[in-house]
Scaffold this active site. Structure first.
Site, short mmCIF file in Angstrom:
data_model
loop_
_atom_site.label_atom_id
_atom_site.label_comp_id
_atom_site.label_asym_id
_atom_site.label_seq_id
_atom_site.Cartn_x
_atom_site.Cartn_y
_atom_site.Cartn_z
N SER A 34 0.83 -1.20 0.00
CA SER A 34 0.00 0.00 0.00
C SER A 34 0.87 1.26 0.00
CB SER A 34 -0.96 -0.04 1.19
OG SER A 34 -2.06 0.81 0.98
N ASP B 299 -5.63 -3.98 -2.28
CA ASP B 299 -4.60 -3.62 -1.31
C ASP B 299 -3.95 -4.84 -0.67
OD1 ASP B 299 -3.13 -2.52 0.76
OD2 ASP B 299 -4.76 -1.29 1.54
#
Length: 295
Positions: free
Chosen positions: A38, A151
């Site tokens: 991320s 993610d």
């Protein structure tokens, strides 16, 4: 003194990674490989592309953060888009592939189709970063080959094992941005497009649906914190660096310079442990008896 880094996810808290990199450089440490999830994927990729911490701080501090989340045509289902973020990444990373980066680097995403972690270390860096930052439901998933990716923090909040695969004999320093269980954290504040007048946007944020989503995200965050601690215990980095970024929400508009300084302070606090982990005795042990890799 060579090291490898595992940079964790955390949205706006990710600016602190820049401070971590700067202080490590100042102390004479040479980062030889990076893995990121991320926000850690963004900073890790920029650093591997050759940007210095000073350059990254300058470029990110001048961002208009409210313009990052506009939607592009064709994006998948999500509350917010990544149009602005995509243009920013293309500006600084262009058509770079992982093979052309100056340092070994990988980012982590999760494939919704196979429910598996996917390590991205070849092909387009921009595509990989847009996948690793695709917070489920908030940002659109990214299609890369046969994978529908979101993610990486969904399964691997701090990719220690991935960093170790890039540099098996080096000390692994993990930078964790997820608050510990028991620490308070702000709810996500949904951002509406800037073209919506502020009074209307404020009223929308008070709707039951928006409030319900905030509750859902807060409950999900509890699981994310627990997962982070379990993965760190299992993957066993040599050092865990924890910038004091609790209370900063995923998409909060922040003073980038202040968050960068928190990363610097975290390295200062961890320096004794870092020095022990990078001592010659430990380096020799890792060279001749590297950690066993999981299948």
């Amino acid at each position: 003194m060579d090291i490898a880094l595992a940079l964790g996810g955390g949205g706006s808290r990710g600016y602190s990674h820049i401070g971590v990199l700067r202080r490590l450089e100042q102390e004479g440490y040479r980062v030889r490989a990076l893995a990121g999830t991320s926000a850690g994927g963004i900073i890790g990729s920029l650093y591997a592309a050759g940007y210095t911490p000073d350059e990254m701080e300058t470029m990110l501090a001048k961002l208009d953060q409210t313009k990052l989340f506009g939607r592009n045509s064709g994006e998948g289902p999500s509350i917010l888009g990544l149009g602005g973020a995509s243009r920013l990444l293309e500006e600084y990373l262009g058509d770079l592939t992982f093979e052309k980066l100056k340092l070994p680097c990988a980012v982590v995403a999760v494939d919704l189709k196979s429910a598996r972690e996917v390590v991205l270390r070849e092909g387009s860096v921009v595509d990989a970063v847009l996948a690793t930052i695709a917070v489920p439901a908030i940002f659109p998933p990214r299609q890369i080959r046969e994978h529908l990716l979101v993610d990486g923090a969904t399964l691997d909040p701090v990719p220690v094992s991935v960093a170790r695969s890039l540099a098996p004999t080096l000390p692994i320093l993990a930078v964790a941005l997820t608050p510990l269980l028991g620490q308070e954290q702000n709810l996500l504040s949904l951002r509406f497009p800037t073209r919506i007048p502020a009074p209307i946007a404020e009223r929308l944020s008070r709707l039951r649906l928006a409030q319900a989503l905030n509750i859902f995200i807060l409950a999900t965050d509890v699981g994310a914190r627990k997962l982070t601690e379990l993965r760190l215990k299992l993957d066993d980095p040599d050092v865990i660096i924890r910038p004091q970024v609790e209370g900063i929400g995923l998409l909060d508009k922040v003073d980038a310079h202040r968050i960068v300084r928190l990363g610097e302070e975290a390295v200062d606090a961890a320096l004794p442990e870092i020095k022990r982990a990078t001592s010659w005795s430990n380096r020799l042990r890792r060279k001749y008896f590297p950690p066993r890799q999981e299948n």
